[in-house]
Design a protein around this motif. Structure first.
Motif, short mmCIF file in Angstrom:
data_model
loop_
_atom_site.label_atom_id
_atom_site.label_comp_id
_atom_site.label_asym_id
_atom_site.label_seq_id
_atom_site.Cartn_x
_atom_site.Cartn_y
_atom_site.Cartn_z
N SER A 178 0.83 -1.19 0.00
CA SER A 178 0.00 0.00 0.00
C SER A 178 0.85 1.23 0.00
CB SER A 178 -0.90 -0.01 1.21
OG SER A 178 -0.09 0.03 2.35
N LEU A 179 1.95 1.17 0.55
CA LEU A 179 2.64 2.40 0.78
C LEU A 179 3.40 2.84 -0.38
CD1 LEU A 179 6.06 2.02 1.19
CD2 LEU A 179 5.11 2.45 3.19
N ALA A 180 3.86 2.78 -0.42
CA ALA A 180 4.83 3.10 -1.23
C ALA A 180 5.55 1.90 -0.97
CB ALA A 180 5.63 4.13 -0.58
N GLY A 181 5.69 1.17 -1.06
CA GLY A 181 6.72 0.33 -0.78
C GLY A 181 7.71 0.96 -1.50
N ALA A 182 8.79 1.08 -1.63
CA ALA A 182 9.40 1.96 -2.59
C ALA A 182 10.97 1.80 -2.78
CB ALA A 182 9.19 3.34 -2.19
N ARG B 84 13.45 -1.48 2.64
CA ARG B 84 13.46 -0.03 2.42
C ARG B 84 13.88 0.31 0.99
NH1 ARG B 84 14.65 -0.02 7.96
NH2 ARG B 84 16.86 -0.43 7.70
N GLN B 85 14.88 -0.42 0.48
CA GLN B 85 15.27 -0.21 -0.93
C GLN B 85 14.08 -0.42 -1.84
OE1 GLN B 85 18.75 -2.15 -2.57
NE2 GLN B 85 19.56 -2.54 -0.55
N SER B 86 13.42 -1.54 -1.59
CA SER B 86 12.31 -1.91 -2.43
C SER B 86 11.17 -0.89 -2.32
CB SER B 86 11.83 -3.30 -2.01
OG SER B 86 10.86 -3.77 -2.86
N ALA B 87 10.93 -0.44 -1.09
CA ALA B 87 9.86 0.53 -0.86
C ALA B 87 10.14 1.84 -1.59
CB ALA B 87 9.71 0.78 0.64
N LEU B 88 11.39 2.29 -1.51
CA LEU B 88 11.75 3.56 -2.16
C LEU B 88 11.61 3.45 -3.67
CD1 LEU B 88 12.72 6.32 -1.25
CD2 LEU B 88 15.05 5.58 -1.62
N TRP C 26 8.63 5.02 -8.47
CA TRP C 26 7.95 4.59 -9.70
C TRP C 26 6.53 5.16 -9.74
CZ3 TRP C 26 9.57 1.98 -13.93
CH2 TRP C 26 8.59 1.52 -14.80
N MET C 27 5.85 5.08 -8.60
CA MET C 27 4.47 5.54 -8.55
C MET C 27 4.37 7.05 -8.76
SD MET C 27 3.37 3.20 -5.35
CE MET C 27 1.79 3.90 -4.97
N PHE D 125 4.21 0.40 -17.86
CA PHE D 125 4.39 -1.01 -17.52
C PHE D 125 4.06 -1.22 -16.04
CE2 PHE D 125 7.99 -1.97 -20.82
CZ PHE D 125 7.14 -1.57 -21.83
N SER D 126 3.78 -2.46 -15.71
CA SER D 126 3.64 -2.78 -14.30
C SER D 126 5.03 -2.74 -13.66
CB SER D 126 3.11 -4.20 -14.10
OG SER D 126 1.91 -4.36 -14.79
N PHE D 127 5.07 -2.47 -12.38
CA PHE D 127 6.35 -2.44 -11.68
C PHE D 127 6.27 -3.39 -10.49
CE2 PHE D 127 9.32 -0.73 -8.50
CZ PHE D 127 10.48 -0.70 -9.26
N GLU D 128 7.23 -4.28 -10.43
CA GLU D 128 7.26 -5.21 -9.31
C GLU D 128 8.62 -5.12 -8.64
OE1 GLU D 128 6.49 -9.04 -10.91
OE2 GLU D 128 4.64 -8.40 -11.85
N SER D 129 8.61 -5.16 -7.35
CA SER D 129 9.87 -5.01 -6.63
C SER D 129 9.94 -6.04 -5.52
CB SER D 129 9.96 -3.60 -6.05
OG SER D 129 11.17 -3.43 -5.39
N VAL D 130 11.13 -6.53 -5.29
CA VAL D 130 11.30 -7.48 -4.19
C VAL D 130 12.67 -7.23 -3.59
CG1 VAL D 130 12.37 -9.34 -5.54
CG2 VAL D 130 10.99 -9.92 -3.56
#
Lengths: 161, 644
Positions: B42-46, B247-251, B256-257, B292-297
């Motif tokens: 939800s957050l931003a994961g980012a 945190r890396q992933s969230a940022l 991206w968002m 594009f969709s953005f996926e982060s892990v």
């Protein structure tokens, strides 16, 4: 300028909104999720304002982005896998049509999507393959299997050809 | 009377959105429904702006040319902003592959790696995947043979060294590397008006202590400097949601968002970071990738990939890895999508080598006779041949065989949602077949191997497989019984010789080539996918790793994907205290007669859904949790469900 942008958006919604809603509803089986996906699609349009080569390109872009949004929603662990027809107006459908709709929605997602694009939106197999990033053969196989599954279930229900 | 097609068009065509949807869209509002606020989603994961920039640039970069750094001199210690340009010769890569991967890293002024990510752009699937690796992960330095953390590698081996180490660590091929300085990253974030992330209380406290800010926990917009603190801080938390990798992933997700194509274009053009690129994408190109969709892990995604955690002499954390499990995680993530993606996956050519060299030769002959060839590296042609007769042909050790079978071209695809339940995994999917029956003459070589000496007769099959009665009689040398046997070879119902032979061939190929890690199923000429892994008993379920593919019923192989366990006790508690309503029903992900039971709260909102095979014990799963019940509990629950 703002009015111009609003007019453009309204035009595009009127042109594609109902079509996208139908596809999202078929993919997600939930009115609320389908509305979310459509809204997210138009948000993406507003945000990126892509330039289109022609109307077909534009339509394909909206379908593709809506498909992605549906996938995003389905990937989310918060997506409740359910058939939630609350609020969907089904008053115009005949009982036979409702039966067909119910059987369509029982199909696995990828078959539903291909059948929808082929039969409802009128895309050709090659176009669907390009749109979904799948091979033509794959789309053919999925269409064939989806059709077979649908045929079998409709026969069980007594819906004749 | 309306045809089925007309009914279908009529039914779907009449579905209309509520008029309020038009208002919502035209008002430009976001989703009105609030989804559960878990950070990663939800957050931003980012994670980092470099991921974003790389994702946008990657397609352009590969279309034009990737200039790889040559040797360790590609970077000079203390160089404030390192580009991928090397001083040596450049290597042009005209890559048209829809899938491309690149390394992105952020370093500080001392050359320490603050963030590192493998980024995959899949233009075919229109998805960008970013796998952020915790820089505390330890890798073996091939040149010195010593173990060093990723965070030291740029200083010691340059961009090339870092890229090679990450390639080795994750088992992926990267097409190049881009490295940014933390100062550049902070400037970019500031130019974009900051970045919004969700801060945990301890994160807000740490940022405040480093940067003198007065941030509260919760959703906050960070300046570039604060974002760097957020990225860098190491609180010892190993969670891939709340730890450093998280945190890396969230940022990354947050950036991206929030990305604006015009702003990004300006930043890229004005930045010197990408000066080695002959062309930069315009706002249109950027907008395309941003659609594009953005996926982060963040990796390691779970503890399976971690051997142990220790500290160096300075007290800095070091994560010792289990590379096989880590590679499994990245492989799963990079392939994880609902659509068919191939390109980067390759299958070995058919070789089963199990039964006998004679059989292998006949198999190869059948592939040649049928004339099927792989269309890409992600395909393989597998023969399914049955030998009806095998008789000495002459005095010199020749053998004549009468065989029938076919060659089947399979493509490796990453599938979800097959056969009812949610399924994720690699699948061999049938693309094309050609049937043939033949009388072959084989001779044995000195080394014992068999060689095809002659094809004496061949007939090609169609549907039904062999309807040419005269041809079959000729092939079988006038033996009517044999001719009838060959004609009945393809019963077409999945229980015939063909199905068994194909199954054996595929399993043999699968085992010989060690495909278990990424091929779970095959979809042959029959409707249902066939699992390649063995059935799992209910008792073993608890010990399975999350995400394992299961077949719930031997008679009907239904697949399911198990989702991460967040709170395994919640649903059991709900059931025990009886605060849920139970109803049975159907859902689009259930077929083949498996009952599905919905658990709803008092307002009718669905909490969970459950599926039961219904016989020896009970197994249930839903979108977020996996659990199991003993037989007695199941009987009680079933009775409650049926009476509801």
């Amino acid at each position: 300028m703002e009015n111009e942008a609003e007019r453009e958006l309204a035009e595009r919604y009127d042109r594609y909104g109902p079509m996208l809603y139908r596809m999202c509803l078929v993919m997600l089986c939930s009115r609320q999720d389908a509305e979310d996906a459509v809204q997210e699609t138009f948000c993406a349009y507003l945000k990126h304002r892509p330039r289109f080569e022609n109307e077909e390109h534009e339509k394909a872009w909206f379908l593709r982005v809506a498909t992605n949004k549906c996938h995003d929603l389905r990937r989310s662990p918060f997506w409740k896998r359910r058939a939630d027809w609350t609020g969907v107006d089904l008053s115009e459908e005949t009982p036979e049509e409702l039966g067909v709709l119910e059987e369509l929605l029982r199909l696995p997602g990828k078959y539903r999507q291909v059948i929808h694009l082929y039969y409802i939106e009128g895309y050709k197999i090659a176009e669907i393959a390009e749109l979904l990033g799948r091979r033509e053969n794959t789309v053919k196989v999925q269409l064939h299997r989806g059709r077979e599954l649908l045929r079998l279930s409709l026969e069980e229900r007594g819906v004749q050809p | 009377m309306k045809t089925r097609e007309e009914l279908l068009r009529g039914a779907v065509g009449k579905l209309k959105p509520e008029s309020s949807l038009r208002d919502r869209v035209l008002s430009g509002g976001r989703r009105s429904r609030v989804r559960p606020a878990v950070r990663r989603f939800s957050l931003a994961g980012a994670a980092c702006l470099c991921v974003l920039a790389v994702a946008i640039l990657l397609p352009e970069l590969l279309r034009v040319a990737v200039v790889r750094p040559q040797g360790p001199d590609a970077q000079a210690a203390g160089t404030p902003s390192l580009s991928i340009a090397g001083s040596g010769e450049s290597e042009s890569m005209d890559v048209e592959s829809p899938v491309s991967s690149l390394l992105a890293a952020v370093i500080n002024g001392s050359g320490d790696v603050l963030a590192v990510s493998a980024v995959q752009v899949d233009r075919q699937e229109q998805v960008v995947r970013s796998a952020c690796v915790d820089p505390s992960c330890v890798v073996e330095d091939a040149s010195s043979g010593t173990a060093v953390p990723l965070l030291d590698l740029f200083r010691e081996g340059g961009a090339q060294g870092l890229e090679t180490a990450v390639e080795e660590l994750l088992g992926v091929e990267l097409d190049g590397a881009l490295v940014f300085t933390n100062g550049d990253l902070a400037s970019c974030i500031d130019a974009g008006g900051g970045v919004e992330v969700f801060l945990l209380p301890q994160e807000a406290e740490m940022i405040n202590s480093y940067s003198g800010s007065s941030l509260q926990s919760g959703k906050q917009r960070l300046t570039g400097e604060e974002a760097l603190c957020f990225l860098q801080m190491d609180d010892g938390d190993m969670s891939n949601l709340t730890g450093r990798g998280g945190r890396q992933s969230a940022l990354a997700e947050s950036l991206w968002m929030q990305a604006d194509p015009d702003l990004l274009e300006t930043l890229l053009l004005e930045s010197t970071l990408f000066s080695s690129l002959p062309e930069l994408p315009d706002a249109g190109g950027i907008a395309e990738v941003l659609s594009f969709s953005f996926e982060s892990v963040s990796l390691p995604e779970n503890w399976d990939a971690v051997d142990s955690v220790t500290t160096d002499e300075n007290g800095a954390r070091l994560i010792l890895l289990a590379p096989t499990a880590l590679r499994e995680q990245i492989r799963s993530f990079f392939r994880d999508d609902g659509g068919e993606q191939a390109a980067s996956d390759s299958l070995p050519p058919y070789y089963a080598g199990g039964t006998s060299t004679l059989y292998d030769t006949v198999n190869q002959a059948m592939i040649d006779l049928c004339g099927l060839v792989e269309q890409s590296e992600s395909e393989t042609v597998i023969p399914a041949v049955h030998l009806f007769t095998e008789e000495p042909a002459d005095q010199e050790g020749g053998v004549e065989v009468v065989c029938a079978g076919y060659a089947a071209r399979f493509a490796l695809q990453w599938e979800t949602g097959v056969c009812g339940f949610q399924m994720e995994g690699g699948q061999l999917v049938l693309q094309e077949t050609q049937a043939a029956a033949a009388r072959l003459l084989l001779t044995q070589q000195e080394d014992g191997a068999w060689e095809l000496a002659a094809v004496e007769e061949t007939i090609y099959g169609g549907d039904p497989a062999f309807s040419d009665a005269d041809g079959l009689l000729g092939l079988s040398g006038g033996d009517e019984v044999l001719a009838a046997e060959i004609a009945a070879w393809d019963g077409g119902d999945g229980t015939d010789i063909l199905a068994q032979t194909l199954d054996e061939s595929i399993r043999s190929y699968w085992e010989q080539n060690d495909l278990e890690p990424f091929v779970s199923w095959y979809l042959g000429p029959y409707l249902l996918p066939i699992p390649l892994r063995d059935e799992v008993s209910f008792e073993e379920l608890w010990d399975l790793p999350e995400g394992t593919q299961l077949s719930l019923s031997p008679s009907c192989p239904i697949s399911s994907a198990l989702f991460p366990v967040e709170n395994t006790t919640e649903l059991l508690d709900l059931i025990r205290v009886g605060t849920v309503n139970v109803s049975e029903g159907w859902m689009p992900y259930s077929d083949s007669g498996v009952p599905v039971i919905f658990l709803t709260d008092e307002s009718g909102t669905l909490l969970h859904w459950l599926a039961f095979p219904g016989e020896d014990g009970a197994f249930w799963l839903d979108g977020v949790r996996l659990c199991q019940m003993d037989g007695a509990s199941w009987e009680l629950f079933r009775a409650a469900a049926l009476s509801a």
